[in-house]
Enzyme design. Structure first.
Site, PDB file in Angstrom:
ATOM      1  N   ASN A 287       0.835  -1.207   0.000  1.00 51.51           N
ATOM      2  CA  ASN A 287       0.000   0.000   0.000  1.00 51.51           C
ATOM      3  C   ASN A 287       0.867   1.253   0.000  1.00 51.51           C
ATOM      4  O   ASN A 287       0.572   2.202  -0.736  1.00 51.51           O
ATOM      5  CB  ASN A 287      -0.942  -0.002   1.208  1.00 51.51           C
ATOM      6  CG  ASN A 287      -2.162  -0.856   0.962  1.00 51.51           C
ATOM      7  OD1 ASN A 287      -3.071  -0.476   0.229  1.00 51.51           O
ATOM      8  ND2 ASN A 287      -2.172  -2.053   1.552  1.00 51.51           N
TER       9      ASN A 287
ATOM     10  N   ASN B  71      -6.630   5.284   8.370  1.00 55.15           N
ATOM     11  CA  ASN B  71      -6.137   3.904   8.382  1.00 55.15           C
ATOM     12  C   ASN B  71      -6.919   3.098   7.355  1.00 55.15           C
ATOM     13  O   ASN B  71      -8.074   3.411   7.068  1.00 55.15           O
ATOM     14  CB  ASN B  71      -6.353   3.301   9.775  1.00 55.15           C
ATOM     15  CG  ASN B  71      -5.923   1.847   9.864  1.00 55.15           C
ATOM     16  OD1 ASN B  71      -4.846   1.470   9.375  1.00 55.15           O
ATOM     17  ND2 ASN B  71      -6.741   1.006  10.473  1.00 55.15           N
TER      18      ASN B  71
ATOM     19  N   HIS C 134      -8.285  -0.810   6.784  1.00 57.72           N
ATOM     20  CA  HIS C 134      -8.463  -2.111   7.440  1.00 57.72           C
ATOM     21  C   HIS C 134      -9.049  -3.082   6.408  1.00 57.72           C
ATOM     22  O   HIS C 134      -9.987  -2.725   5.694  1.00 57.72           O
ATOM     23  CB  HIS C 134      -9.390  -1.971   8.650  1.00 57.72           C
ATOM     24  CG  HIS C 134      -9.497  -3.244   9.420  1.00 57.72           C
ATOM     25  ND1 HIS C 134      -8.534  -3.650  10.313  1.00 57.72           N
ATOM     26  CD2 HIS C 134     -10.416  -4.244   9.376  1.00 57.72           C
ATOM     27  CE1 HIS C 134      -8.871  -4.828  10.808  1.00 57.72           C
ATOM     28  NE2 HIS C 134      -9.999  -5.216  10.261  1.00 57.72           N
TER      29      HIS C 134
ATOM     30  N   ASP D 216      -9.656   0.487  15.269  1.00 57.97           N
ATOM     31  CA  ASP D 216     -10.629   0.251  14.194  1.00 57.97           C
ATOM     32  C   ASP D 216     -12.018   0.826  14.453  1.00 57.97           C
ATOM     33  O   ASP D 216     -13.002   0.344  13.906  1.00 57.97           O
ATOM     34  CB  ASP D 216     -10.759  -1.257  13.912  1.00 57.97           C
ATOM     35  CG  ASP D 216      -9.430  -1.876  13.507  1.00 57.97           C
ATOM     36  OD1 ASP D 216      -8.592  -1.158  12.926  1.00 57.97           O
ATOM     37  OD2 ASP D 216      -9.237  -3.067  13.784  1.00 57.97           O
TER      38      ASP D 216
ATOM     39  N   GLU E  40      -6.775  -0.175  -5.799  1.00 57.83           N
ATOM     40  CA  GLU E  40      -7.657   0.672  -6.602  1.00 57.83           C
ATOM     41  C   GLU E  40      -8.096   1.931  -5.840  1.00 57.83           C
ATOM     42  O   GLU E  40      -8.152   3.015  -6.411  1.00 57.83           O
ATOM     43  CB  GLU E  40      -8.894  -0.139  -7.033  1.00 57.83           C
ATOM     44  CG  GLU E  40      -9.838   0.641  -7.920  1.00 57.83           C
ATOM     45  CD  GLU E  40     -11.109  -0.124  -8.253  1.00 57.83           C
ATOM     46  OE1 GLU E  40     -11.183  -1.341  -7.995  1.00 57.83           O
ATOM     47  OE2 GLU E  40     -12.044   0.526  -8.771  1.00 57.83           O
TER      48      GLU E  40
HETATM   49  C1  GAR Z   1      -3.129  -4.480   4.235  1.00 61.75           C
HETATM   50  O1  GAR Z   1      -3.980  -5.464   3.717  1.00 61.75           O
HETATM   51  C2  GAR Z   1      -3.865  -3.630   5.247  1.00 61.75           C
HETATM   52  O2  GAR Z   1      -5.218  -3.462   4.942  1.00 61.75           O
HETATM   53  C3  GAR Z   1      -3.692  -4.459   6.493  1.00 61.75           C
HETATM   54  O3  GAR Z   1      -2.372  -4.936   6.437  1.00 61.75           O
HETATM   55  C4  GAR Z   1      -2.013  -5.129   5.050  1.00 61.75           C
HETATM   56  C5  GAR Z   1      -0.671  -4.453   4.842  1.00 61.75           C
HETATM   57  O4  GAR Z   1      -0.154  -4.779   3.586  1.00 61.75           O
HETATM   58  N1  GAR Z   1      -3.921  -3.659   7.662  1.00 61.75           N
HETATM   59  C6  GAR Z   1      -4.411  -4.166   8.805  1.00 61.75           C
HETATM   60  O5  GAR Z   1      -4.676  -5.340   8.953  1.00 61.75           O
HETATM   61  C7  GAR Z   1      -4.628  -3.134   9.921  1.00 61.75           C
HETATM   62  N2  GAR Z   1      -5.332  -3.714  11.017  1.00 61.75           N
HETATM   63  P1  GAR Z   1       1.031  -3.922   2.971  1.00 61.75           P
HETATM   64  O6  GAR Z   1       2.132  -3.823   4.009  1.00 61.75           O
HETATM   65  O7  GAR Z   1       1.494  -4.725   1.785  1.00 61.75           O
HETATM   66  O8  GAR Z   1       0.502  -2.568   2.576  1.00 61.75           O
END
Ligand code: GAR
Length: 190
Positions: free
Chosen positions: A14, A103, A105, A146, A177
């Protein structure tokens, strides 16, 4: 120019997507800093490759008010994005950045949120519960895990034979996206 800091703990897909979105065209927003609490996180390589400064901040440093506010001031940070950040955001940061911390989630909150619900754990719980849909939630951050005001949600179908990895892949597409565009809209609507 609004200057963003991204807080991340893991792979950083992300973070990379958000950095690229604001680098590819002048949108009045710049990712000026990435902060990470885990030294072995994949987000380091991504930030370095994209030319964005990345700092390691330990769990205890996150909670040191003068240190954290000093760093954010030094980099001129106006807005904070949590992208896979696994630590609790301290109250002084929430007070210093009112409605300017968001954030993402990987579920349709309030379902599958709260302490311990992150990444793979969320998708495993969704499959275990036999859910027929899941999705992403982008929300403001408050002092409870959250529970901040929801800004945006998007849904995807969960098929009966989907594994947690299948759900994760679908969620990943939704994150790629929507997340940068929603950040841009929140900043422009301020
Ligand atoms: C993402 O899917 C995000 O939505 C989730 O961790 C992943 C991080 O991926 N966040 C949570 O679970 C927050 N509680 P990334 O490091 O590849 O962006």
């Amino acid at each position: 120019m609004t200057r963003i800091a991204i807080f991340a703990s893991g792979n950083g897909t992300n973070a990379e997507n958000i950095i690229k979105y604001f680098q590819e065209k002048d949108r009045g927003v710049e990712v000026a800093l990435v902060i990470c609490n885990r030294r072995d996180a994949g987000v380091y390589e991504r930030a370095n490759r994209l030319g964005v400064p990345i700092l390691h901040i330990s769990k205890s440093e996150i909670n040191q008010e003068s240190k954290m506010l000093g760093v954010l001031k030094e980099y001129g940070i106006d807005f904070i994005v949590l992208a896979g950040f696994m630590l609790m955001v301290p109250e002084f940061l929430i007070e210093s950045y009112p409605n300017r911390i968001v954030n993402i989630h990987p579920s349709l909150l309030p379902k599958f949120g709260g302490k311990g619900m992150h990444g793979h754990h969320v998708h495993a719980a969704v499959v275990e519960a036999g859910e027929r849909e899941s999705g992403i939630t982008i929300h403001y951050v408050n002092e409870f895990y959250d529970e901040g005001e929801i800004i945006f949600q998007a849904k995807t179908e969960v098929l009966p034979n989907d594994t947690p990895e299948d759900v994760e892949a679908k969620i990943h597409l939704l994150e790629q996206e929507h997340f940068p565009k929603v950040i841009e809209e929140v900043i422009k609507g301020e």
